[in-house]
Write a protein that holds these residues in place. Sequence first.
Motif, PDB file in Angstrom:
ATOM      1  N   GLY A   1      -3.960  -6.960   6.215  1.00  0.00           N
ATOM      2  CA  GLY A   1      -3.001  -6.659   7.279  1.00  0.00           C
ATOM      3  C   GLY A   1      -2.378  -7.945   7.763  1.00  0.00           C
ATOM      4  N   SER A   2      -1.833  -7.901   8.958  1.00  0.00           N
ATOM      5  CA  SER A   2      -1.258  -9.122   9.525  1.00  0.00           C
ATOM      6  C   SER A   2      -2.372 -10.144   9.711  1.00  0.00           C
TER       7      SER A   2
ATOM      8  N   TRP B   1     -10.877 -15.963   1.670  1.00  0.00           N
ATOM      9  CA  TRP B   1      -9.655 -15.675   2.428  1.00  0.00           C
ATOM     10  C   TRP B   1      -8.449 -16.263   1.700  1.00  0.00           C
ATOM     11  N   TYR B   2      -7.296 -15.659   1.939  1.00  0.00           N
ATOM     12  CA  TYR B   2      -6.061 -16.106   1.309  1.00  0.00           C
ATOM     13  C   TYR B   2      -5.206 -16.859   2.308  1.00  0.00           C
ATOM     14  N   GLY B   3      -4.692 -18.001   1.886  1.00  0.00           N
ATOM     15  CA  GLY B   3      -3.808 -18.798   2.728  1.00  0.00           C
ATOM     16  C   GLY B   3      -2.590 -19.209   1.908  1.00  0.00           C
ATOM     17  N   ASP B   4      -2.131 -20.429   2.109  1.00  0.00           N
ATOM     18  CA  ASP B   4      -0.951 -20.881   1.381  1.00  0.00           C
ATOM     19  C   ASP B   4      -1.200 -21.126  -0.110  1.00  0.00           C
ATOM     20  N   PRO B   5      -2.351 -21.706  -0.484  1.00  0.00           N
ATOM     21  CA  PRO B   5      -2.520 -22.010  -1.908  1.00  0.00           C
ATOM     22  C   PRO B   5      -2.576 -20.741  -2.754  1.00  0.00           C
ATOM     23  N   ASP B   6      -2.414 -20.917  -4.053  1.00  0.00           N
ATOM     24  CA  ASP B   6      -2.453 -19.779  -4.970  1.00  0.00           C
ATOM     25  C   ASP B   6      -3.817 -19.114  -4.983  1.00  0.00           C
ATOM     26  N   THR B   7      -4.854 -19.940  -4.936  1.00  0.00           N
ATOM     27  CA  THR B   7      -6.217 -19.438  -5.062  1.00  0.00           C
ATOM     28  C   THR B   7      -6.808 -19.208  -3.676  1.00  0.00           C
ATOM     29  N   PRO B   8      -7.573 -18.147  -3.512  1.00  0.00           N
ATOM     30  CA  PRO B   8      -8.204 -17.946  -2.199  1.00  0.00           C
ATOM     31  C   PRO B   8      -9.271 -19.006  -1.948  1.00  0.00           C
TER      32      PRO B   8
ATOM     33  N   THR C   1      -7.231 -18.395   9.882  1.00  0.00           N
ATOM     34  CA  THR C   1      -6.464 -17.173  10.078  1.00  0.00           C
ATOM     35  C   THR C   1      -6.004 -16.700   8.709  1.00  0.00           C
ATOM     36  N   SER C   2      -6.120 -15.411   8.443  1.00  0.00           N
ATOM     37  CA  SER C   2      -5.707 -14.928   7.141  1.00  0.00           C
ATOM     38  C   SER C   2      -5.362 -13.451   7.209  1.00  0.00           C
ATOM     39  N   GLY C   3      -4.501 -13.040   6.320  1.00  0.00           N
ATOM     40  CA  GLY C   3      -4.091 -11.639   6.252  1.00  0.00           C
ATOM     41  C   GLY C   3      -4.875 -10.864   5.208  1.00  0.00           C
ATOM     42  N   ASN C   4      -5.811 -11.537   4.549  1.00  0.00           N
ATOM     43  CA  ASN C   4      -6.607 -10.868   3.514  1.00  0.00           C
ATOM     44  C   ASN C   4      -7.960 -11.552   3.437  1.00  0.00           C
ATOM     45  N   VAL C   5      -8.984 -10.873   3.934  1.00  0.00           N
ATOM     46  CA  VAL C   5     -10.304 -11.494   4.080  1.00  0.00           C
ATOM     47  C   VAL C   5     -11.382 -10.613   3.460  1.00  0.00           C
ATOM     48  N   PHE C   6     -12.241 -11.227   2.663  1.00  0.00           N
ATOM     49  CA  PHE C   6     -13.443 -10.568   2.158  1.00  0.00           C
ATOM     50  C   PHE C   6     -14.631 -11.287   2.769  1.00  0.00           C
ATOM     51  N   SER C   7     -15.621 -10.540   3.248  1.00  0.00           N
ATOM     52  CA  SER C   7     -16.829 -11.213   3.701  1.00  0.00           C
ATOM     53  C   SER C   7     -18.051 -10.387   3.334  1.00  0.00           C
TER      54      SER C   7
ATOM     55  N   GLN D   1     -25.477   1.533  -9.003  1.00  0.00           N
ATOM     56  CA  GLN D   1     -25.414   1.842  -7.566  1.00  0.00           C
ATOM     57  C   GLN D   1     -24.450   0.830  -6.976  1.00  0.00           C
ATOM     58  N   MET D   2     -23.327   1.305  -6.458  1.00  0.00           N
ATOM     59  CA  MET D   2     -22.359   0.295  -6.009  1.00  0.00           C
ATOM     60  C   MET D   2     -21.363   0.790  -4.978  1.00  0.00           C
ATOM     61  N   THR D   3     -21.077  -0.110  -4.030  1.00  0.00           N
ATOM     62  CA  THR D   3     -19.784  -0.108  -3.387  1.00  0.00           C
ATOM     63  C   THR D   3     -19.224  -1.481  -3.716  1.00  0.00           C
ATOM     64  N   VAL D   4     -17.997  -1.485  -4.190  1.00  0.00           N
ATOM     65  CA  VAL D   4     -17.386  -2.711  -4.695  1.00  0.00           C
ATOM     66  C   VAL D   4     -16.011  -2.873  -4.071  1.00  0.00           C
ATOM     67  N   ALA D   5     -15.618  -4.123  -3.808  1.00  0.00           N
ATOM     68  CA  ALA D   5     -14.240  -4.377  -3.400  1.00  0.00           C
ATOM     69  C   ALA D   5     -13.682  -5.515  -4.240  1.00  0.00           C
ATOM     70  N   THR D   6     -12.418  -5.398  -4.576  1.00  0.00           N
ATOM     71  CA  THR D   6     -11.754  -6.478  -5.316  1.00  0.00           C
ATOM     72  C   THR D   6     -10.320  -6.588  -4.821  1.00  0.00           C
ATOM     73  N   THR D   7      -9.750  -7.778  -4.916  1.00  0.00           N
ATOM     74  CA  THR D   7      -8.380  -7.977  -4.451  1.00  0.00           C
ATOM     75  C   THR D   7      -7.732  -9.127  -5.201  1.00  0.00           C
ATOM     76  N   ASP D   8      -6.420  -9.067  -5.281  1.00  0.00           N
ATOM     77  CA  ASP D   8      -5.659 -10.200  -5.827  1.00  0.00           C
ATOM     78  C   ASP D   8      -4.933 -10.923  -4.690  1.00  0.00           C
ATOM     79  N   GLY D   9      -5.255 -10.552  -3.456  1.00  0.00           N
ATOM     80  CA  GLY D   9      -4.617 -11.176  -2.298  1.00  0.00           C
ATOM     81  C   GLY D   9      -3.503 -10.328  -1.732  1.00  0.00           C
ATOM     82  N   SER D  10      -3.028  -9.371  -2.525  1.00  0.00           N
ATOM     83  CA  SER D  10      -1.976  -8.474  -2.027  1.00  0.00           C
ATOM     84  C   SER D  10      -2.526  -7.067  -1.864  1.00  0.00           C
ATOM     85  N   THR D  11      -3.106  -6.549  -2.934  1.00  0.00           N
ATOM     86  CA  THR D  11      -3.663  -5.198  -2.912  1.00  0.00           C
ATOM     87  C   THR D  11      -5.184  -5.298  -2.898  1.00  0.00           C
ATOM     88  N   THR D  12      -5.826  -4.383  -2.189  1.00  0.00           N
ATOM     89  CA  THR D  12      -7.294  -4.320  -2.202  1.00  0.00           C
ATOM     90  C   THR D  12      -7.727  -2.981  -2.771  1.00  0.00           C
TER      91      THR D  12
END
Lengths: 279, 279, 279, 279
Positions: free
Chosen positions: A9-10, A48-55, A78-84, A184-195
């Motif tokens: 999100g924002s 987290w995703y910021g200015d660089p290409d890589t999180p 601050t980030s608009g896409n965070v995994f923790s 047995q899984m709950t999994v999340a993956t992202t490219d920084g735009s879509t999760t």
Amino acid sequence: MCRWLAYSGSPVLLEDLLYKPQNSLVVQSLHSRLGAEETNGDGFGVGWYGDPDTPGVFHSIEPAWNDRNLRDLAGHITSGNVFSHIRASTGSPVQQTNCHPFRHGRWLFMHNGYLAGFRTVKRDLALAIDPSLFGEIEGSTDTEVLFHLALTFGLEDDPPAAVARAVGLIEETGRRHGIEFPVQMTVATTDGSTTWAFRYSSEGRSRSLFHSADVTTLQQQYPDNALLHQLAADAHLVVSEPLGDLRGAWREVSESTCVTVRDGAETLTAFVPVAPALV
Amino acid sequence: MCRWLAYSGSPVLLEDLLYKPQNSLVVQSLHSRLGAEETNGDGFGVGWYGDPDTPGVFHSIEPAWNDRNLRDLAGHITSGNVFSHIRASTGSPVQQTNCHPFRHGRWLFMHNGYLAGFRTVKRDLALAIDPSLFGEIEGSTDTEVLFHLALTFGLEDDPPAAVARAVGLIEETGRRHGIEFPVQMTVATTDGSTTWAFRYSSEGRSRSLFHSADVTTLQQQYPDNALLHQLAADAHLVVSEPLGDLRGAWREVSESTCVTVRDGAETLTAFVPVAPALV
Amino acid sequence: MCRWLAYSGSPVLLEDLLYKPQNSLVVQSLHSRLGAEETNGDGFGVGWYGDPDTPGVFHSIEPAWNDRNLRDLAGHITSGNVFSHIRASTGSPVQQTNCHPFRHGRWLFMHNGYLAGFRTVKRDLALAIDPSLFGEIEGSTDTEVLFHLALTFGLEDDPPAAVARAVGLIEETGRRHGIEFPVQMTVATTDGSTTWAFRYSSEGRSRSLFHSADVTTLQQQYPDNALLHQLAADAHLVVSEPLGDLRGAWREVSESTCVTVRDGAETLTAFVPVAPALV
Amino acid sequence: MCRWLAYSGSPVLLEDLLYKPQNSLVVQSLHSRLGAEETNGDGFGVGWYGDPDTPGVFHSIEPAWNDRNLRDLAGHITSGNVFSHIRASTGSPVQQTNCHPFRHGRWLFMHNGYLAGFRTVKRDLALAIDPSLFGEIEGSTDTEVLFHLALTFGLEDDPPAAVARAVGLIEETGRRHGIEFPVQMTVATTDGSTTWAFRYSSEGRSRSLFHSADVTTLQQQYPDNALLHQLAADAHLVVSEPLGDLRGAWREVSESTCVTVRDGAETLTAFVPVAPALV
């Protein structure tokens, strides 16, 4: 086993995600309500995703609840896409290379659950990983193998299809070794735009997974809730367990489901593993 | 890359081995004289044999020079068979599972050097490991793979032959991938009774390795050296570099040599890798 | 806040103390039954007496439950006098110098509880420490201050009197600063021969403390209990909470009591703080 | 003992400061050229100013050279005011609370050098700290005491005067205890807008300190140097040793000097300790 949180999100301050909620991920590290283990103290990670290409990724082998670096970083990033992710090891060593989220180029990947009988199937699964990816593996978790199988099967092009093939392969391999319920899984993956988030288990009794309700509706429903009104209308959270008790704020993700969050909108689709023979 | 020490003989306090010598291993962690790297600060390990069947192992990711636990343990543990290793990582992560000595049952194994182009050959080498041993691997070093190849080829029955076959396989695999000099190593392994140490490199320019001269002779030569007179007549040390400047105390191990220390006596034999085709 | 265990008797393997019991200290690190906090994951420590004059101490900032070094050391170290402590920080940093047991010469000291309003009274208490001891303080816990106050008041000569004066001073200081109940503690200290354990709180509602019943009686009572029959007749344990469910094995230490274990025998005496004015 | 770097100017990526220069601070952690110790591997710290009122601080007890978190954070954090420090302990424990920079509110403080005979003078100095600040001290370094003395003497109002009084007090206290040269220091402190750096030692032979030459002049002098042209015209660095070999880029700070960097301009003033009697 573990607990995790995926935000998109924002841009928000990490502190608002990781510390402020009543049942925040940091609170869950000491007292998870719905986890298989109450304590998730075997390290943690933030991506987290910021200015660089890589999180960016920060991994620690210490429990999250008293980690001063995490608190400081969370107060400044601050980030608009965070995994923790907070970890409760099921046997593999407590080391940074076993902490989630894992990273490959622009991609992050994290997991709660396990591959049953991993020691038995590890070699067969490792052989199925693309040789060009094999040398990248640095830790000893089942998750890192699952991630690299998904990469092998095209995660970067079509994540749901790639995860379906990875899970299908693991299930076939496991069953060949006499393992009744291999995944047995709950999994999340992202490219920084879509999760993409997945809830699935061979047994059909998966670890808990929730996604946030529409923020705008919630804000109308709770006009006095400051935390809610800080969130942008496009904020989406997928979490192992609700971050608080607000009625209507959290919906359980059904078994065998993939949640896709893109451009502020969510899609739910069925998740069905694809057996190798069918590919 | 790293520095190590293998002691066998009458039981000694670890402190006498690791701290007391003028150029002790702990001194070498900060200022190695002969190492490829002067600083060996990427973790360390100690393995020692006591009453239990299996040797004890203490691994740390912190530099040895200021580690208070190491100092305390060294002041309280006595053993007749001690392996100790300080690490200078050549790229793999600083984590306990990458610290030497590695252990398998009664066996310890440690290494200074590297497998050239490890990332390239890692998969091929991993596939050559006995499937029943594959699941044991927990770290990401070349050394752990070398150790498990040696185990695959019968380390527990005939260590020199097993190491020769492991090195032969690695050389053949490396050359197939265009690596000119695949192996650089000084290696030590022990079952708690006998110690085998190897100095070898494909290039014929191996890392330094020394073994101690006969202690009785030294004691006669230096009647006033207290440290020497603490050592029993059966004491043998194999070390990456001399622990002091005492003339006559240290003899270099020749290239392509295996040193065997058993029942207080040393044997030197030629070490020649065995190519897989010849097996 | 924390949990601890003090053993004295014939030498035992640390593993038998720390891992084997049903509700062992390592189990308590993840799931304490009676602790103020269920999780005691903010580091741990072990102190033990061997041949050297000074006891050995091993401190770690990682949780005990998955610590591989602790498991290995526990499997190789035997001692007739062992202190072990698992920590749940009440705010002070998770660092080795804040891990118990603390050591001064031959003495060990550990604590469960807190000095209320420590930040407020810290300076006044620090000033009361003997200037020659002041420079020894390396961490930032209330316990280290309490220990050094007891040393100041003669711990090495008469521990119960010294602890009574230290507690008296802390209570007076605290009350001067408006703190109603300045001391909450179960404390153990030893010189390697005698062990003294204290249960006290200003409020009269102290943290739990138990001591083991006579081993010989227990062995007769439970002829088939292997663990019991491993213990020597002179074995004594003082623990924050029972290590198992064996009926009759554990007796609660009463409020305001000092337990002294010397030469295999136990003495219980009343513990009454001594206010500075009365000294 | 240690090495440090203070940057102020237009926002830069931490990576450009800490990794890119030929003799970067990370390089210095393994191979310092001018330090009292070549290896500065006993932890490190970074402090930076962003949107929040308080600067962020990241401390680690591991050597900087192989720290993956530092590399990732450096690749994602941008700031116009950065302090960074690598530590070579002179005896006090390697723990995060002993890592520089230290923080108090908006202020950061870091130090290379030592207070001679610190164990001897520690208590007298601690007593001179404002009681309201005493409870803040969490570590065991001389630097943290020096910082809190400076705070006591008004660091937040007039840093040069406050540091002069702190140093004066330490010198008087040390000499009373028979210490010939009580202070050895290069110190930097900042409130996020202005940076003050001090080079001073009682002996008049202070640790090395350099400041950067005017960037605009350098850019004209070296039209092809990419790194230089990335720096804004207002960039100022004060460093323990030059970050590279560029001729004219670094000027030594004279003995007994205070460098003030404010609004992109530098002022050099004499630094003279003020003895307590004169206050």
